[in-house]
Design a protein around this motif. Structure first.
Motif, mmCIF file in Angstrom:
data_model
loop_
_atom_site.group_PDB
_atom_site.id
_atom_site.type_symbol
_atom_site.label_atom_id
_atom_site.label_comp_id
_atom_site.label_asym_id
_atom_site.label_seq_id
_atom_site.Cartn_x
_atom_site.Cartn_y
_atom_site.Cartn_z
ATOM 1 N N ARG A 118 1.674 0.963 7.695
ATOM 2 C CA ARG A 118 2.441 1.274 6.557
ATOM 3 C C ARG A 118 2.001 2.345 5.968
ATOM 4 O O ARG A 118 2.201 3.110 5.922
ATOM 5 C CB ARG A 118 2.156 0.116 5.600
ATOM 6 C CG ARG A 118 2.619 0.553 3.996
ATOM 7 C CD ARG A 118 3.078 -0.771 3.209
ATOM 8 N NE ARG A 118 1.343 -1.135 3.384
ATOM 9 C CZ ARG A 118 0.182 -2.328 3.089
ATOM 10 N NH1 ARG A 118 1.301 -2.792 3.751
ATOM 11 N NH2 ARG A 118 -0.614 -2.046 3.188
ATOM 12 N N ASN A 119 0.186 2.707 6.075
ATOM 13 C CA ASN A 119 -0.293 3.468 5.664
ATOM 14 C C ASN A 119 0.149 5.090 6.566
ATOM 15 O O ASN A 119 -0.122 6.015 5.965
ATOM 16 C CB ASN A 119 -1.556 4.155 5.370
ATOM 17 C CG ASN A 119 -1.981 3.283 4.255
ATOM 18 O OD1 ASN A 119 -1.046 3.074 3.498
ATOM 19 N ND2 ASN A 119 -3.228 2.290 4.200
ATOM 20 N N TRP B 33 3.325 10.164 7.034
ATOM 21 C CA TRP B 33 4.550 10.953 7.545
ATOM 22 C C TRP B 33 5.543 10.841 6.902
ATOM 23 O O TRP B 33 6.661 12.182 6.939
ATOM 24 C CB TRP B 33 5.427 10.050 8.681
ATOM 25 C CG TRP B 33 6.286 10.800 9.550
ATOM 26 C CD1 TRP B 33 7.259 10.906 9.425
ATOM 27 C CD2 TRP B 33 6.100 11.551 10.658
ATOM 28 N NE1 TRP B 33 8.590 11.375 10.307
ATOM 29 C CE2 TRP B 33 7.118 11.597 10.550
ATOM 30 C CE3 TRP B 33 5.335 11.957 11.013
ATOM 31 C CZ2 TRP B 33 7.674 12.646 11.914
ATOM 32 C CZ3 TRP B 33 5.287 12.925 12.046
ATOM 33 C CH2 TRP B 33 6.788 13.379 12.993
ATOM 34 N N LEU B 34 5.902 10.680 5.727
ATOM 35 C CA LEU B 34 7.328 10.725 5.040
ATOM 36 C C LEU B 34 6.833 11.566 3.876
ATOM 37 O O LEU B 34 6.959 12.166 2.561
ATOM 38 C CB LEU B 34 7.786 9.576 4.698
ATOM 39 C CG LEU B 34 8.121 8.341 5.235
ATOM 40 C CD1 LEU B 34 7.929 6.997 4.845
ATOM 41 C CD2 LEU B 34 9.418 8.999 6.066
ATOM 42 N N GLY B 35 4.997 11.758 3.765
ATOM 43 C CA GLY B 35 4.756 13.004 3.220
ATOM 44 C C GLY B 35 4.501 12.233 1.381
ATOM 45 O O GLY B 35 4.205 12.598 0.613
ATOM 46 N N THR C 81 -1.149 18.017 2.766
ATOM 47 C CA THR C 81 0.162 17.148 2.721
ATOM 48 C C THR C 81 0.408 17.425 4.061
ATOM 49 O O THR C 81 0.510 18.705 4.469
ATOM 50 C CB THR C 81 0.836 17.318 0.720
ATOM 51 O OG1 THR C 81 0.275 17.762 0.116
ATOM 52 C CG2 THR C 81 2.362 16.704 1.754
ATOM 53 N N PHE C 82 1.186 16.239 4.564
ATOM 54 C CA PHE C 82 2.035 15.944 5.380
ATOM 55 C C PHE C 82 3.480 17.410 5.579
ATOM 56 O O PHE C 82 4.075 16.953 4.469
ATOM 57 C CB PHE C 82 2.240 15.305 6.053
ATOM 58 C CG PHE C 82 2.483 14.771 7.987
ATOM 59 C CD1 PHE C 82 1.057 14.477 7.794
ATOM 60 C CD2 PHE C 82 3.706 14.574 7.981
ATOM 61 C CE1 PHE C 82 0.903 15.039 9.641
ATOM 62 C CE2 PHE C 82 3.632 14.563 9.566
ATOM 63 C CZ PHE C 82 2.312 14.288 10.402
ATOM 64 N N ARG D 223 7.688 10.921 14.959
ATOM 65 C CA ARG D 223 6.917 9.694 14.261
ATOM 66 C C ARG D 223 6.426 8.990 15.003
ATOM 67 O O ARG D 223 5.305 8.846 14.933
ATOM 68 C CB ARG D 223 8.488 9.043 13.368
ATOM 69 C CG ARG D 223 7.609 8.490 12.032
ATOM 70 C CD ARG D 223 9.042 7.414 11.674
ATOM 71 N NE ARG D 223 9.832 6.987 12.564
ATOM 72 C CZ ARG D 223 11.308 6.146 11.968
ATOM 73 N NH1 ARG D 223 11.516 6.846 10.861
ATOM 74 N NH2 ARG D 223 11.310 5.698 13.382
ATOM 75 N N LEU D 224 7.288 8.415 16.026
ATOM 76 C CA LEU D 224 6.336 7.098 16.716
ATOM 77 C C LEU D 224 5.170 7.531 17.503
ATOM 78 O O LEU D 224 4.148 7.174 17.872
ATOM 79 C CB LEU D 224 7.692 6.433 17.690
ATOM 80 C CG LEU D 224 9.014 6.166 17.092
ATOM 81 C CD1 LEU D 224 9.634 4.913 18.109
ATOM 82 C CD2 LEU D 224 7.718 4.685 16.379
#
Length: 143
Positions: free
Chosen positions: A55-56, A61-63, A90-91, A115-116
């Motif tokens: 989850r983290n 990834w989503l910022g 920030t990502f 992402r994966l």
């Protein structure tokens, strides 16, 4: 596992009737019937830690980093140690592109997204007791 022969069932079936589950195995092209079982979810401390890490990593990834920091769990053999991290940056889209490029260079022939790869590589690192990486192929740590 029992094979189902036509015309007992339609060409493709998926449903539960009583205690029997019917489904189609597309990889073998057969219909299958089996006794329904309740999925096991032991909800152990290890399982909880791994789910929180996934989850983290997705939040990173989503910022959506938490400004106050984020807890990750590093494997220490018989236990998981909690570590509070504070992302220094920030990502960014540049980071996401780096992971997308990493996939094309290292995983040709496989359908894996950046992402994966980001989540998979960093989950493996945390399972080995190492902190996650922001960019692939470097030892630059995100925290």
């Amino acid at each position: 596992m029992a094979k189902v022969k036509l015309p007992l069932l339609s060409a493709q079936v998926s449903n539960k009737v009583g205690e029997i589950v019917y489904y189609h195995r597309g990889d073998f092209g057969i219909n299958v019937a089996r006794i329904a079982t309740k999925p096991k979810n032991p909800n152990t401390e290890k399982q909880q830690a791994i789910r929180k890490n996934i989850r983290n990593m997705m939040r990173l990834w989503l910022g959506r980093e938490n400004p106050g920091g984020m807890r990750i769990y590093l494997n220490k053999g018989d236990r998981f140690d909690e570590l509070m991290i504070h992302p220094q940056e920030t990502f960014t889209d540049e980071d996401r592109k780096a992971w997308d490029n990493y996939v094309h260079v290292t995983r040709q022939g496989y359908k894996v997204t950046g992402r994966l790869a980001f989540i998979g590589v960093n989950m493996q690192r945390m399972y080995e007791g190492l902190v996650p990486l922001k960019k692939p192929g470097t030892e630059f740590q995100i925290f």
